[in-house]
Design a protein around this motif. Structure first.
Motif, PDB file in Angstrom:
ATOM      1  N   ARG A 150      29.186  28.105  49.606  1.00 42.87           N
ATOM      2  CA  ARG A 150      29.315  26.731  50.081  1.00 42.87           C
ATOM      3  C   ARG A 150      30.176  26.680  51.338  1.00 42.87           C
ATOM      4  NH1 ARG A 150      31.551  24.788  45.931  1.00 42.87           N
ATOM      5  NH2 ARG A 150      29.627  24.513  44.748  1.00 42.87           N
ATOM      6  N   ASP A 154      28.977  25.286  54.959  1.00 42.22           N
ATOM      7  CA  ASP A 154      29.681  24.209  55.658  1.00 42.22           C
ATOM      8  C   ASP A 154      30.063  24.626  57.075  1.00 42.22           C
ATOM      9  OD1 ASP A 154      29.396  22.894  53.287  1.00 42.22           O
ATOM     10  OD2 ASP A 154      31.490  23.078  52.661  1.00 42.22           O
ATOM     11  N   LEU A 176      20.145  18.545  52.783  1.00 47.24           N
ATOM     12  CA  LEU A 176      21.195  17.615  52.367  1.00 47.24           C
ATOM     13  C   LEU A 176      20.975  16.262  53.033  1.00 47.24           C
ATOM     14  CD1 LEU A 176      24.293  19.979  52.785  1.00 47.24           C
ATOM     15  CD2 LEU A 176      23.048  19.498  50.683  1.00 47.24           C
ATOM     16  N   THR A 177      21.580  15.230  52.469  1.00 50.36           N
ATOM     17  CA  THR A 177      21.531  13.913  53.094  1.00 50.36           C
ATOM     18  C   THR A 177      22.495  13.875  54.276  1.00 50.36           C
ATOM     19  OG1 THR A 177      23.244  13.032  51.634  1.00 50.36           O
ATOM     20  CG2 THR A 177      20.952  12.867  50.879  1.00 50.36           C
ATOM     21  N   GLN A 179      24.666  11.595  54.837  1.00 52.77           N
ATOM     22  CA  GLN A 179      25.987  11.218  54.344  1.00 52.77           C
ATOM     23  C   GLN A 179      26.768  12.456  53.882  1.00 52.77           C
ATOM     24  OE1 GLN A 179      23.158   9.799  53.564  1.00 52.77           O
ATOM     25  NE2 GLN A 179      23.346   7.694  54.304  1.00 52.77           N
ATOM     26  N   ARG A 180      26.071  13.379  53.188  1.00 54.04           N
ATOM     27  CA  ARG A 180      26.727  14.602  52.723  1.00 54.04           C
ATOM     28  C   ARG A 180      27.124  15.478  53.914  1.00 54.04           C
ATOM     29  NH1 ARG A 180      30.399  17.039  50.077  1.00 54.04           N
ATOM     30  NH2 ARG A 180      29.947  19.219  49.603  1.00 54.04           N
ATOM     31  N   GLN A 183      30.164  14.040  55.440  1.00 51.77           N
ATOM     32  CA  GLN A 183      31.334  14.318  54.600  1.00 51.77           C
ATOM     33  C   GLN A 183      31.820  15.750  54.802  1.00 51.77           C
ATOM     34  OE1 GLN A 183      30.521  13.809  50.464  1.00 51.77           O
ATOM     35  NE2 GLN A 183      32.624  14.207  49.806  1.00 51.77           N
ATOM     36  N   ILE A 184      30.889  16.693  54.898  1.00 49.48           N
ATOM     37  CA  ILE A 184      31.271  18.090  55.132  1.00 49.48           C
ATOM     38  C   ILE A 184      31.981  18.230  56.477  1.00 49.48           C
ATOM     39  CG2 ILE A 184      30.324  20.386  55.603  1.00 49.48           C
ATOM     40  CD1 ILE A 184      28.147  19.746  53.522  1.00 49.48           C
TER      41      ILE A 184
END
Length: 357
Positions: A150, A154, A176-177, A179-180, A183-184
């Motif tokens: 992960r 990222d 991924l979306t 929004q995700r 966030q990352i």
């Protein structure tokens, strides 16, 4: 002993003559497995050769050869193959254990290199729960592996965003979306808004440079997948001005515009040709005393003359309709207005009949 040998020889002779194993077993009152064993023992007179054959069979089974392939290779019944395998059961168990250890090590190596869950399940034909248990037995923590993978993902996302990857491309690449992904980026200490702003400034500077080098708004819009209006806004934001022209050059340009308009060119085509807006073209026309209605009337008049000329030269009504995009009724009306009679089949309009002599 002699009777058993004679029976065995008779069994082998019956099998060589084409009798099926089930019929031979029924004839002599033996099990089919015993008949197969007798056949294999009698077909190999040399015990050394038979031992080598058995070892080769066990080796093939240990290496994972399928049952049907072993039967076809050695031309023996599967019952005989099973008997040989049971005689060497310890060796086969050891080999299976070694193969399982090699597989487990390969699974752990693939997981450490970042193989996805679905890919590992498909490659080894095992459930994800079983693969997780293998990893734990090998002393590998799945939670730690997932965390490392992960983190690598990222970092790759942040690198792509900094290099200018678009939202749709990032969503499609990483699954991924948005929004995700945002966030990352925030967790990695990256401001998405500032990155977008920097990319936009770089793109706008490149567009302004292209416009200064002579690229038109339409060409820039096609290149950067933007609207021509947005391209013009970018030009205004960068205080992009066209080079100053003299009054003589402006007057010459206006005369050229008026000549094209009087020749039947539409304001849209004139605006595209001279890189001006339609409002500017109409302003030039009004400045020279030509209104839009007069311009349209002049264009229709030139079009009607061209249609009449095509009809006189023998072009059919269908071809004229296709060329000018008008209906047949409009073509007939224009032909009557231009002094042409109704079309007759077999000869062009207003053409003299052929001389019979």
């Amino acid at each position: 002993m002699q009777e058993r040998q004679a029976r065995n020889l008779a069994i082998v002779r019956d099998l060589r003559e084409g009798m099926r194993r089930t019929d031979v077993a029924r004839k002599y009152g033996l099990a089919r497995e015993i008949v197969s064993l007798i056949s294999s023992m009698q077909s190999e007179d040399n015990p050394i050769r038979r031992k080598e054959r058995d070892q080769a069979i066990v080796q093939d089974l240990q290496e994972g050869m399928k049952r049907t392939d072993v039967v076809r290779k050695y031309r023996l019944a599967w019952e005989t193959i099973s008997l040989i395998a049971r005689m060497h059961r310890a060796d086969m168990a050891i080999r299976r254990k070694e193969r399982r250890q090699e597989r487990d090590q390969a699974i752990v190596l693939d997981l450490q290199e970042g193989m996805k869950k679905t890919d590992a399940v498909q490659k080894y034909g095992l459930t994800w729960q079983y693969i997780t248990r293998i990893a734990i037995e090998q002393g590998v923590g799945m939670a730690r592996i997932r965390k490392e993978r992960r983190q690598e993902r990222d970092q790759a996302i942040v690198q792509d965003l900094r290099e200018g990857m678009k939202e749709a491309d990032a969503i499609q690449k990483y699954g991924l979306t948005w929004q995700r992904i945002t966030q990352i980026a925030i967790e990695q200490g990256v401001d998405i808004v500032s990155i977008k702003k920097e990319h936009k400034q770089e793109r706008d500077q490149t567009i302004a440079q292209d416009l200064q080098e002579g690229m038109t708004s339409e060409e820039a819009a096609t290149k950067y997948r933007l609207t021509p209006a947005y391209i013009r806004n970018i030009a205004r934001e960068h205080v992009l001005r066209r080079k100053r022209v003299s009054a003589q050059e402006l007057e010459a340009r206006d005369r050229a515009v008026m000549q094209d308009l009087k020749g039947g060119m539409s304001t849209k085509d004139a605006a595209r040709k001279y890189e001006r807006t339609q409002v500017h073209i109409l302003t030039i026309a009004r400045k020279h005393g030509v209104r839009r209605s007069e311009q349209n009337a002049r264009g229709r008049q030139l079009r009607d003359l061209a249609i009449a000329q095509d009809l006189r030269e023998g072009m059919s009504v269908k071809e004229v309709v296709t060329k000018y995009g008008l209906s047949k009724g409009s073509i007939y009306r224009i032909s009557r207005k231009q002094g042409l009679g109704p079309r007759r089949r077999g000869r062009p309009p207003n053409s003299a009949p052929a001389d019979p002599s």
